[in-house]
Scaffold this motif. Sequence first.
Motif, mmCIF file in Angstrom:
data_model
loop_
_atom_site.group_PDB
_atom_site.id
_atom_site.type_symbol
_atom_site.label_atom_id
_atom_site.label_comp_id
_atom_site.label_asym_id
_atom_site.label_seq_id
_atom_site.Cartn_x
_atom_site.Cartn_y
_atom_site.Cartn_z
ATOM 1 N N LYS A 55 42.811 29.030 54.060
ATOM 2 C CA LYS A 55 42.236 29.891 55.084
ATOM 3 C C LYS A 55 42.759 29.476 56.456
ATOM 4 O O LYS A 55 43.133 28.319 56.667
ATOM 5 N N SER A 93 35.181 28.392 58.108
ATOM 6 C CA SER A 93 34.096 28.543 57.134
ATOM 7 C C SER A 93 33.595 29.980 57.039
ATOM 8 O O SER A 93 32.893 30.331 56.086
ATOM 9 N N ASN A 94 33.949 30.814 58.022
ATOM 10 C CA ASN A 94 33.526 32.215 57.991
ATOM 11 C C ASN A 94 34.592 33.148 57.421
ATOM 12 O O ASN A 94 34.375 34.355 57.348
ATOM 13 N N HIS A 96 36.911 34.720 54.427
ATOM 14 C CA HIS A 96 36.855 34.994 52.998
ATOM 15 C C HIS A 96 38.185 34.555 52.368
ATOM 16 O O HIS A 96 39.194 34.492 53.062
ATOM 17 N N PHE A 98 35.009 33.366 49.677
ATOM 18 C CA PHE A 98 34.073 32.259 49.564
ATOM 19 C C PHE A 98 34.095 31.767 48.126
ATOM 20 O O PHE A 98 34.337 32.537 47.198
ATOM 21 N N ARG A 99 33.831 30.469 47.964
ATOM 22 C CA ARG A 99 33.956 29.856 46.639
ATOM 23 C C ARG A 99 32.741 28.996 46.329
ATOM 24 O O ARG A 99 32.212 28.316 47.200
ATOM 25 N N ARG A 100 32.304 29.073 45.087
ATOM 26 C CA ARG A 100 31.365 28.091 44.548
ATOM 27 C C ARG A 100 31.699 27.898 43.080
ATOM 28 O O ARG A 100 31.645 28.835 42.298
ATOM 29 N N LEU A 133 26.068 26.311 51.387
ATOM 30 C CA LEU A 133 26.314 27.413 52.319
ATOM 31 C C LEU A 133 26.981 26.834 53.571
ATOM 32 O O LEU A 133 26.379 26.061 54.310
ATOM 33 N N GLU A 134 28.224 27.200 53.825
ATOM 34 C CA GLU A 134 29.001 26.557 54.878
ATOM 35 C C GLU A 134 29.006 27.312 56.195
ATOM 36 O O GLU A 134 28.979 26.703 57.257
ATOM 37 N N GLU A 140 28.839 35.673 53.306
ATOM 38 C CA GLU A 140 28.562 34.487 52.493
ATOM 39 C C GLU A 140 27.093 34.442 52.094
ATOM 40 O O GLU A 140 26.752 34.014 50.981
ATOM 41 N N TYR A 144 25.562 34.093 48.271
ATOM 42 C CA TYR A 144 24.589 33.112 47.799
ATOM 43 C C TYR A 144 23.297 33.757 47.305
ATOM 44 O O TYR A 144 22.619 33.212 46.424
#
Length: 273
Positions: A55, A93-94, A96, A98-100, A133-134, A140, A144
Amino acid sequence: MAYSGEPILVEDLLFKPKHSLIDQSLHSTMGATTTNGDGFGIGWYGEGAEPALFKGTEPAWNDRNLREIAGQIRTPLFFAHVRASTGSPVQRSNCHPFRRGRWLWMHNGALRGFHDVRRDLVTAIDPGLFPDLEGSTDSETLFYLALTFGLTDDPLAAVARAVGFVEDVGRAHQVENPVQMTVATTDGESMWIFRYSSERQSRSLFFSTEIDKLRALHPEVEVLYHLGDETRFVVSEPLRDLPGAWNEVPESCAALVRNGADELREFQPISPV
């Protein structure tokens, strides 16, 4: 943009098509904004247990590192996003996707009134998920919430419950039409896409025609012979003007994209009360 199929170089997806995502970051013709220069991100599946992310907060068209690595990454499943902020800061962190764990998530659109409803939404996230949550985006937060409502077990139902919850909270705060979204999410094997908005006027979203049918329509297009039969693209805007290549995802619909037959179905939010 999302790609699923035979392993392919990322530069062939990002830079080479006539109306590539990089071109769209400067000259979007169907988006809410013409220029999407508030950062970018790519996510891909390779050798690791989890997908990799790259990113940046620079505009995608101006990042030399992105061009450098795009010629070295070959992947069978790839997400890419160029960002136009709807109010949250321009920071890594904002951006895309997003990953988990093995999951990736991208969102185009907005949760309206997010400033006013953010506390209610964030405090509904499962306490076990909350520490990861970042950033500070509505996108995001929606990811979540979907995880909280069971994304890893039943993605279609989980997103329906997350959207239903956002609409319930928004309307309790007198927010009209709380949800505007196109979403793509994946576990590295299957991909789920969604097109929905509370006012039923959603952002654009397209999926590609099956490659064997495209070859029959356009035998003169050489690049089609280098793509596997299971190749699928999902894009906010068509990558090139090729008649018959792109199909608009219908309003209020979701789709499962995987090897074999894809599935398209109606999407309706579910109030999780």
